[in-house]
Design an enzyme around this catalytic site. Structure first.
Site, PDB file in Angstrom:
ATOM      1  N   GLU A 158       0.863  -1.188   0.000  1.00  0.00           N
ATOM      2  CA  GLU A 158       0.000   0.000   0.000  1.00  0.00           C
ATOM      3  C   GLU A 158       0.894   1.231   0.000  1.00  0.00           C
ATOM      4  OE1 GLU A 158      -0.145   2.182   2.703  1.00  0.00           O
ATOM      5  OE2 GLU A 158       1.112   1.070   4.101  1.00  0.00           O
ATOM      6  N   LYS A 215       8.332  -0.441  -2.250  1.00  0.00           N
ATOM      7  CA  LYS A 215       7.771   0.311  -1.124  1.00  0.00           C
ATOM      8  C   LYS A 215       8.873   0.985  -0.303  1.00  0.00           C
ATOM      9  CE  LYS A 215       5.191   1.987   1.997  1.00  0.00           C
ATOM     10  NZ  LYS A 215       3.955   1.679   2.624  1.00  0.00           N
ATOM     11  N   CYS A 273       5.601   5.699   9.385  1.00  0.00           N
ATOM     12  CA  CYS A 273       6.237   4.965   8.283  1.00  0.00           C
ATOM     13  C   CYS A 273       7.659   5.392   7.945  1.00  0.00           C
ATOM     14  CB  CYS A 273       5.383   5.079   7.040  1.00  0.00           C
ATOM     15  SG  CYS A 273       3.729   4.486   7.319  1.00  0.00           S
TER      16      CYS A 273
HETATM   17  C1  UGA Z   1       3.696   8.248   4.086  1.00  0.00           C
HETATM   18  C2  UGA Z   1       3.800   8.306   2.554  1.00  0.00           C
HETATM   19  O1  UGA Z   1       3.467   9.604   2.078  1.00  0.00           O
HETATM   20  C3  UGA Z   1       2.876   7.276   1.915  1.00  0.00           C
HETATM   21  O2  UGA Z   1       3.055   7.263   0.502  1.00  0.00           O
HETATM   22  C4  UGA Z   1       3.207   5.882   2.483  1.00  0.00           C
HETATM   23  O3  UGA Z   1       2.373   4.893   1.943  1.00  0.00           O
HETATM   24  C5  UGA Z   1       3.012   5.925   3.973  1.00  0.00           C
HETATM   25  O4  UGA Z   1       3.914   6.904   4.538  1.00  0.00           O
HETATM   26  C6  UGA Z   1       3.254   4.525   4.492  1.00  0.00           C
HETATM   27  O5  UGA Z   1       4.372   4.013   4.349  1.00  0.00           O
HETATM   28  O6  UGA Z   1       2.302   3.871   4.923  1.00  0.00           O
HETATM   29  P1  UGA Z   1       2.124   9.400   5.915  1.00  0.00           P
HETATM   30  O7  UGA Z   1       3.113   8.908   6.917  1.00  0.00           O
HETATM   31  O8  UGA Z   1       0.681   9.217   6.181  1.00  0.00           O
HETATM   32  O9  UGA Z   1       2.413   8.697   4.484  1.00  0.00           O
HETATM   33  O10 UGA Z   1       2.331  10.943   5.812  1.00  0.00           O
HETATM   34  P2  UGA Z   1       2.924  12.048   4.820  1.00  0.00           P
HETATM   35  O11 UGA Z   1       1.811  12.922   4.404  1.00  0.00           O
HETATM   36  O12 UGA Z   1       3.790  11.476   3.771  1.00  0.00           O
HETATM   37  O13 UGA Z   1       3.799  12.913   5.845  1.00  0.00           O
HETATM   38  C7  UGA Z   1       4.920  12.385   6.550  1.00  0.00           C
HETATM   39  C8  UGA Z   1       5.640  13.490   7.297  1.00  0.00           C
HETATM   40  O14 UGA Z   1       6.364  14.327   6.383  1.00  0.00           O
HETATM   41  C9  UGA Z   1       4.715  14.438   8.076  1.00  0.00           C
HETATM   42  O15 UGA Z   1       5.297  14.747   9.320  1.00  0.00           O
HETATM   43  C10 UGA Z   1       4.633  15.643   7.167  1.00  0.00           C
HETATM   44  O16 UGA Z   1       4.265  16.812   7.856  1.00  0.00           O
HETATM   45  C11 UGA Z   1       6.055  15.686   6.624  1.00  0.00           C
HETATM   46  N1  UGA Z   1       6.204  16.440   5.349  1.00  0.00           N
HETATM   47  C12 UGA Z   1       5.496  16.066   4.260  1.00  0.00           C
HETATM   48  C13 UGA Z   1       7.098  17.494   5.296  1.00  0.00           C
HETATM   49  O17 UGA Z   1       7.771  17.816   6.283  1.00  0.00           O
HETATM   50  N2  UGA Z   1       7.240  18.173   4.117  1.00  0.00           N
HETATM   51  C14 UGA Z   1       6.529  17.848   3.012  1.00  0.00           C
HETATM   52  O18 UGA Z   1       6.687  18.511   1.975  1.00  0.00           O
HETATM   53  C15 UGA Z   1       5.643  16.752   3.075  1.00  0.00           C
END
Ligand code: UGA
Length: 461
Positions: A158, A215, A273
């Site tokens: 996923e 992944k 993750c």
């Molecule tokens: C992440 C990945 O985006 C998914 O594709 C993946 O499937 C998932 O992990 C997983 O392995 O299950 P998620 O952890 O829900 O998803 O969250 P994200 O939206 O990717 O954010 C992760 C972190 O990065 C957050 O703390 C967010 O604030 C930070 N972030 C995100 C930044 O600091 N800068 C950005 O430009 C984007």
């Protein structure tokens, strides 16, 4: 097709609901009977206590009893099943390796039942959880141990982000399927009929090991990209005068080869993750005798990013945290979730307490309860008694000497007005998410301002 989804958490529940929407007969199975009972009520409050995702409740309500069934015992439904999806927790161990115990336990349970089934038609066992390279083979070995006949194993990771799990299941960017035989690919193609030959969705068939690697490489690359912006883009704008971070981002990401996603500089990326997956990849490669310098550097950069604004506050703003009261705005790892796992706020709190802060006034629109379960352990660390929770940013800021913005909740964009009407300068504003667009107004009124991705601005006094 008849499907059993094993594990009904953040991944399994949306997947089960969306597969039911597509007209498959889906049994969502979990060993936790209390959780299953909650889902069976079909009530938003009960379901959201376990998984809170936009669109999930209505997807369940529309399919439950017709296509979607919840159960904590699959003994009677195994017969005739085409595919099992394993959607189980794979938490990290202390050494960075992946704890596969939930996964192997479920594997044995399913294997015992499959060994006794009467119909011997082909069944495919698919991993959706993020699992170390080679885990499909592990599942294969478990099935062989129990003498299961006519089965195949597959990997179908996923790629869901929290807050977008239902939409992400309905409209994935890509579907990756790793299997060994054409027969198994065909069965999975029937499950994902909507996605095969889709104009916009890339449907990729490959080996299980390639699929498992995709992944890890994807998540590690996303964290590397975020860390590049945090560790290089932001650093430049924090060091040399007159650099506009937003323009720097636009100028760079206007190149069609460079993504805007990940260029939002922050006080570190958290969540369940990224940190876990990079540590697991480091462990897997190290075990095989490989060097992992880049991954290690990315991990360290991201962890340091979670606290470096506190160092900057001391060295650039000359702020002494000892005996001070600090408002902490945002506790979750990102907006629209109450998830605290690997959240920057966890490290920020530790660092603030270590610097002698007397009181932390915390506010988060969703995550206060989750945060308390992390910090409410007075026996372990009485310092956590210094954290108090409030119902609004204004209340948290009131009576504080500094504010630290740690999560990108949209409501924090209006903070300058709240600050201006609640506390008097001298006062330090630390913006770990670049949430305060009109910082200059604050500075003109005497407040000190320290943003990620920008130089320290001393209040005019
Ligand atoms: C992440 C990945 O985006 C998914 O594709 C993946 O499937 C998932 O992990 C997983 O392995 O299950 P998620 O952890 O829900 O998803 O969250 P994200 O939206 O990717 O954010 C992760 C972190 O990065 C957050 O703390 C967010 O604030 C930070 N972030 C995100 C930044 O600091 N800068 C950005 O430009 C984007």
């Amino acid at each position: 097709m008849k499907i059993i989804v094993v594990g009904t958490g953040f991944v399994g529940l949306p997947h089960a609901a969306v597969m039911a929407e597509y007209g498959h007969e889906v049994y969502a199975y979990d060993i936790d009977a209390t959780r299953v009972a909650a889902y069976k009520t079909g009530e938003a409050e009960e379901i959201e206590r376990y998984v809170n995702e936009p669109g999930l409740v209505s997807a369940i309500q529309e399919t439950m009893g017709r296509y979607l069934f919840f159960t904590s015992d699959i003994t009677d439904v195994v017969e005739g099943t085409d595919v099992f999806f394993f959607c189980l927790n794979t938490p990290p161990k202390r050494d960075g390796s992946t704890d596969l115990s939930y996964y192997t336990n479920a594997g044995h349970t399913v294997a015992k039942l499959l060994a006794e089934r009467k119909d011997k038609k082909r069944v495919v066992l698919v991993n959706k959880s993020t699992v170390p390279v080679g885990t499909a083979r592990l599942l294969q070995n478990i099935m062989n141990e129990h003498n299961v006949e006519n089965f195949g194993v597959a990997s179908n990771p996923e790629f869901l982000a929290q807050g977008n799990a239902v939409d992400g299941s309905r409209k994935p960017d890509r579907v990756v399927v790793g299997a060994d035989t054409e027969e198994d690919f065909q069965i999975i193609r029937r499950i994902y009929a909507q996605f095969v030959n889709h104009v916009r969705i890339r449907y990729l068939e490959t080996t299980p090991e390639t699929s498992e690697s995709i992944k890890y490489v994807a998540n590690n690359l996303l964290l590397t990209y975020i860390s590049f912006w945090n560790g290089v883009g932001a650093r430049i704008a924090e060091t040399f005068p007159n650099i506009r971070m937003e323009d720097l981002k636009i100028g760079v990401t206007s190149d069609s080869r460079i993504s805007t996603w990940g260029s939002y500089v922050s006080n570190g990326a958290g969540g369940s993750c990224f940190g876990k997956d990079i540590q697991s990849m480091i462990y897997q490669l190290n075990q095989a005798g490989r060097r992992t310098d880049l991954l290690q550097a990315v991990y360290n950069i991201n962890e340091y990013q979670k606290v470096y604004l506190i160092d900057r506050a001391i060295h650039e703003a000359g702020f002494n945290f000892n005996q001070k009261t600090v408002a902490l705005l945002g506790l979750a790892f990102k907006k629209r979730t109450n998830d605290m796992r690997d959240s920057a706020a966890l490290k920020v709190v530790e660092a603030l307490l270590a610097k002698g802060v007397t009181s932390i006034r915390a506010y988060d629109p969703l995550a206060a309860d989750a945060a308390q379960s992390y910090w409410f352990n007075p026996e372990k660390n009485h310092l956590f008694e210094r954290i108090t929770y409030f119902n609004s940013a204004k209340e948290a800021i009131s009576g504080s000497d500094a504010v630290y913005v740690s999560t990108d909740w949209e409501e924090f964009r209006g903070l300058s007005h709240t600050i201006d009407t609640t506390v008097q300068p001298p006062y330090l504003v630390i913006d770990g998410r670049r949430m305060i667009p009109d910082a200059q107004t604050l500075v003109d009124r005497g407040y000190d301002f320290l943003p990620v991705g920008g130089m320290f601005m001393k209040g005019k006094r």
